[in-house]
Design a protein around this motif. Structure first.
Motif, PDB file in Angstrom:
ATOM      1  N   PHE A  64       0.832  -1.205   0.000  1.00  0.00           N
ATOM      2  CA  PHE A  64       0.000   0.000   0.000  1.00  0.00           C
ATOM      3  C   PHE A  64       0.871   1.261   0.000  1.00  0.00           C
ATOM      4  O   PHE A  64       0.520   2.255  -0.654  1.00  0.00           O
ATOM      5  CB  PHE A  64      -0.925  -0.005   1.215  1.00  0.00           C
ATOM      6  N   LEU A  65       1.970   1.239   0.721  1.00  0.00           N
ATOM      7  CA  LEU A  65       2.891   2.380   0.688  1.00  0.00           C
ATOM      8  C   LEU A  65       3.382   2.638  -0.736  1.00  0.00           C
ATOM      9  O   LEU A  65       3.529   3.797  -1.154  1.00  0.00           O
ATOM     10  CB  LEU A  65       4.084   2.128   1.614  1.00  0.00           C
ATOM     11  N   GLN A  66       3.624   1.572  -1.479  1.00  0.00           N
ATOM     12  CA  GLN A  66       4.060   1.727  -2.865  1.00  0.00           C
ATOM     13  C   GLN A  66       3.007   2.451  -3.697  1.00  0.00           C
ATOM     14  O   GLN A  66       3.345   3.275  -4.554  1.00  0.00           O
ATOM     15  CB  GLN A  66       4.342   0.356  -3.492  1.00  0.00           C
ATOM     16  N   GLN A  67       1.743   2.158  -3.461  1.00  0.00           N
ATOM     17  CA  GLN A  67       0.673   2.801  -4.233  1.00  0.00           C
ATOM     18  C   GLN A  67       0.490   4.258  -3.806  1.00  0.00           C
ATOM     19  O   GLN A  67       0.280   5.135  -4.646  1.00  0.00           O
ATOM     20  CB  GLN A  67      -0.652   2.044  -4.048  1.00  0.00           C
ATOM     21  N   TRP A  68       0.567   4.520  -2.528  1.00  0.00           N
ATOM     22  CA  TRP A  68       0.338   5.886  -2.032  1.00  0.00           C
ATOM     23  C   TRP A  68       1.467   6.840  -2.411  1.00  0.00           C
ATOM     24  O   TRP A  68       1.229   8.022  -2.636  1.00  0.00           O
ATOM     25  CB  TRP A  68       0.194   5.856  -0.509  1.00  0.00           C
ATOM     26  N   LEU A 111       2.662 -12.146  -6.630  1.00  0.00           N
ATOM     27  CA  LEU A 111       1.645 -13.022  -6.050  1.00  0.00           C
ATOM     28  C   LEU A 111       0.258 -12.415  -6.224  1.00  0.00           C
ATOM     29  O   LEU A 111      -0.696 -13.096  -6.628  1.00  0.00           O
ATOM     30  CB  LEU A 111       1.948 -13.240  -4.565  1.00  0.00           C
ATOM     31  N   LEU A 112       0.131 -11.127  -5.949  1.00  0.00           N
ATOM     32  CA  LEU A 112      -1.154 -10.452  -6.097  1.00  0.00           C
ATOM     33  C   LEU A 112      -1.604 -10.456  -7.551  1.00  0.00           C
ATOM     34  O   LEU A 112      -2.790 -10.658  -7.850  1.00  0.00           O
ATOM     35  CB  LEU A 112      -1.051  -9.010  -5.594  1.00  0.00           C
ATOM     36  N   GLU A 113      -0.671 -10.241  -8.463  1.00  0.00           N
ATOM     37  CA  GLU A 113      -1.004 -10.220  -9.894  1.00  0.00           C
ATOM     38  C   GLU A 113      -1.394 -11.613 -10.393  1.00  0.00           C
ATOM     39  O   GLU A 113      -2.345 -11.760 -11.158  1.00  0.00           O
ATOM     40  CB  GLU A 113       0.193  -9.697 -10.696  1.00  0.00           C
ATOM     41  N   ARG A 114      -0.660 -12.625  -9.951  1.00  0.00           N
ATOM     42  CA  ARG A 114      -0.864 -13.990 -10.449  1.00  0.00           C
ATOM     43  C   ARG A 114      -2.244 -14.533 -10.079  1.00  0.00           C
ATOM     44  O   ARG A 114      -2.869 -15.255 -10.866  1.00  0.00           O
ATOM     45  CB  ARG A 114       0.238 -14.892  -9.892  1.00  0.00           C
ATOM     46  N   HIS A 115      -2.741 -14.161  -8.907  1.00  0.00           N
ATOM     47  CA  HIS A 115      -4.022 -14.694  -8.428  1.00  0.00           C
ATOM     48  C   HIS A 115      -5.161 -13.675  -8.535  1.00  0.00           C
ATOM     49  O   HIS A 115      -6.224 -13.881  -7.928  1.00  0.00           O
ATOM     50  CB  HIS A 115      -3.875 -15.161  -6.981  1.00  0.00           C
ATOM     51  N   ASN A 116      -4.957 -12.605  -9.288  1.00  0.00           N
ATOM     52  CA  ASN A 116      -5.989 -11.559  -9.464  1.00  0.00           C
ATOM     53  C   ASN A 116      -6.497 -11.020  -8.122  1.00  0.00           C
ATOM     54  O   ASN A 116      -7.696 -10.737  -7.953  1.00  0.00           O
ATOM     55  CB  ASN A 116      -7.177 -12.098 -10.284  1.00  0.00           C
ATOM     56  N   LEU A 117      -5.592 -10.877  -7.179  1.00  0.00           N
ATOM     57  CA  LEU A 117      -5.995 -10.474  -5.832  1.00  0.00           C
ATOM     58  C   LEU A 117      -6.260  -8.979  -5.718  1.00  0.00           C
ATOM     59  O   LEU A 117      -6.970  -8.548  -4.816  1.00  0.00           O
ATOM     60  CB  LEU A 117      -4.929 -10.901  -4.823  1.00  0.00           C
ATOM     61  N   THR A 118      -5.699  -8.178  -6.625  1.00  0.00           N
ATOM     62  CA  THR A 118      -5.994  -6.745  -6.551  1.00  0.00           C
ATOM     63  C   THR A 118      -7.433  -6.468  -6.968  1.00  0.00           C
ATOM     64  O   THR A 118      -8.082  -5.575  -6.420  1.00  0.00           O
ATOM     65  CB  THR A 118      -5.025  -5.935  -7.438  1.00  0.00           C
ATOM     66  N   PHE A 122     -10.311  -4.772  -4.636  1.00  0.00           N
ATOM     67  CA  PHE A 122     -11.232  -3.706  -5.022  1.00  0.00           C
ATOM     68  C   PHE A 122     -12.681  -4.097  -4.715  1.00  0.00           C
ATOM     69  O   PHE A 122     -13.460  -3.301  -4.191  1.00  0.00           O
ATOM     70  CB  PHE A 122     -11.066  -3.397  -6.510  1.00  0.00           C
ATOM     71  N   ALA A 123     -13.046  -5.349  -5.033  1.00  0.00           N
ATOM     72  CA  ALA A 123     -14.408  -5.820  -4.772  1.00  0.00           C
ATOM     73  C   ALA A 123     -14.701  -5.862  -3.274  1.00  0.00           C
ATOM     74  O   ALA A 123     -15.811  -5.508  -2.833  1.00  0.00           O
ATOM     75  CB  ALA A 123     -14.608  -7.198  -5.392  1.00  0.00           C
ATOM     76  N   PHE A 298      -6.547  -1.524 -10.011  1.00  0.00           N
ATOM     77  CA  PHE A 298      -7.550  -1.955  -9.037  1.00  0.00           C
ATOM     78  C   PHE A 298      -7.115  -1.596  -7.608  1.00  0.00           C
ATOM     79  O   PHE A 298      -7.946  -1.175  -6.793  1.00  0.00           O
ATOM     80  CB  PHE A 298      -7.794  -3.458  -9.151  1.00  0.00           C
ATOM     81  N   SER A 299      -5.832  -1.749  -7.317  1.00  0.00           N
ATOM     82  CA  SER A 299      -5.331  -1.363  -5.991  1.00  0.00           C
ATOM     83  C   SER A 299      -5.497   0.133  -5.766  1.00  0.00           C
ATOM     84  O   SER A 299      -5.947   0.574  -4.700  1.00  0.00           O
ATOM     85  CB  SER A 299      -3.858  -1.742  -5.845  1.00  0.00           C
TER      86      SER A 299
END
Length: 318
Positions: A64-68, A111-118, A122-123, A298-299
């Motif tokens: 999350f720090l990376q996104q902010w 890992l987040l990208e591979r499993h569509n976790l972002t 969002f959902a 999405f993140s």
């Protein structure tokens, strides 16, 4: 209680909190950490040999720090060593805890990208906001914004990213992607987000951005469609897309007045773009290809929704 270092004690007794510390404290209070971690835990926690795995809560906070703050994987590692406020947010103490290196941070993102976790993130955040009566139904505002991509050809193929494209806006050409959003007309929070190459016309994404139960649809002149307008009116839906001047004809005074009225509602969609681009600094794609950039989108949208609703979430928790 974990023992604090002298550095942490000095920080705790300083007289002024920085803007970064205030922001991180607010985000720490309003992000539904338990719900988000539960989404990722089944993919993250696995038996392994070698050094102990970093706690999921720490890795999620670093992500999350990376996104902010628009941090790359090496930049995130550097920031953790350099900034006490970020270490404190993650829950790390120099001299006691190991700081994850850039490869560990990279692997978590993959890992987040591979499993569509972002997308799942969002959902989940959308469901969380709906439960707090902040993300409502009934009306959608559609809009899109351009995100620049690197035009560099310094790669193995010697070409620009083939999944990005050029488009002209006004008298200027842009190369990159386009972010399409559907925003709740009441709260201004995002309920649907898509990313395409920049050349995709806004109107092509209308059906994907509008919810089946929407009773009002707002948009700028890029979404003009006489066919959709007639269909909406036949279904009793308010078609509040701005009228566009046709060749050889001027808009009537009634059309101009209606455009101003609808524009005052449509302006809410610009708030999320301000947060993404100005608050989070996301003005340019970081990765190659649409898949990785869509995952990041999405993140960003989930975190932007939380940021815009943070005051109301904090008031409800009192």
């Amino acid at each position: 209680m974990k023992q604090q270092s002298f550095s942490s004690l000095e920080q705790a007794h300083k007289k002024k909190r920085t803007k970064r510390e205030v922001f991180l404290a607010e985000m720490d209070a309003v992000v539904p950490w338990a719900r988000v971690e539960a989404l990722i835990a089944q993919h993250y926690t696995k038996p392994r040999k070698g050094r102990p795995q970093m706690p999921l809560s720490a890795m999620l906070r670093i992500y999350f720090l990376q996104q902010w703050y628009g941090l790359s994987d090496p930049g995130a590692e550097e920031a953790l060593y350099d900034m006490h406020s970020m270490r404190d947010f993650v829950g790390l103490e120099l001299g006691r805890d190991a700081v994850p290196d850039e490869t560990t941070i990279l692997n978590f993102r993959h890992l987040l990208e591979r499993h569509n976790l972002t997308q799942a993130l969002f959902a989940e955040v959308s469901a969380y906001l709906e439960e707090h009566a902040l993300l409502l139904r009934g009306g959608t505002i559609m809009d899109a914004t351009l995100i620049a991509a690197s035009p560099s050809t310094k790669n193995k193929a010697g070409k620009r990213d083939p999944q990005m494209s050029q488009t002209k806006k006004g008298n200027q050409w842009y190369f990159g992607a386009k972010m399409h959003v559907g925003v709740d007309a009441h709260s201004g929070l995002v309920h649907t987000a898509l990313m395409t190459k920049a050349s995709v016309h806004d109107a092509r994404m209308t059906d994907e951005l509008v919810r089946p139960d929407d009773r009002a649809i707002f948009g700028d002149k890029g979404y003009v469609s006489d066919k959709r307008k007639r269909a909406a009116r036949a279904d009793g839906v308010l078609w509040a897309v701005k009228d566009k001047r046709k060749r050889g004809r001027e808009l009537s005074s009634a059309q101009k007045k209606l455009n101003r009225k609808h524009g005052s509602v449509r302006a809410k969609v610009e708030h999320v773009f301000r947060v993404i681009k100005c608050q989070f600094g996301y003005r340019k794609t970081r990765y190659f290809g649409l898949a990785k950039n869509t995952a990041q989108m999405f993140s960003l949208m989930a975190l932007a929704n939380i940021f815009m609703a943070r005051r109301r979430l904090m008031d409800q928790s009192v």
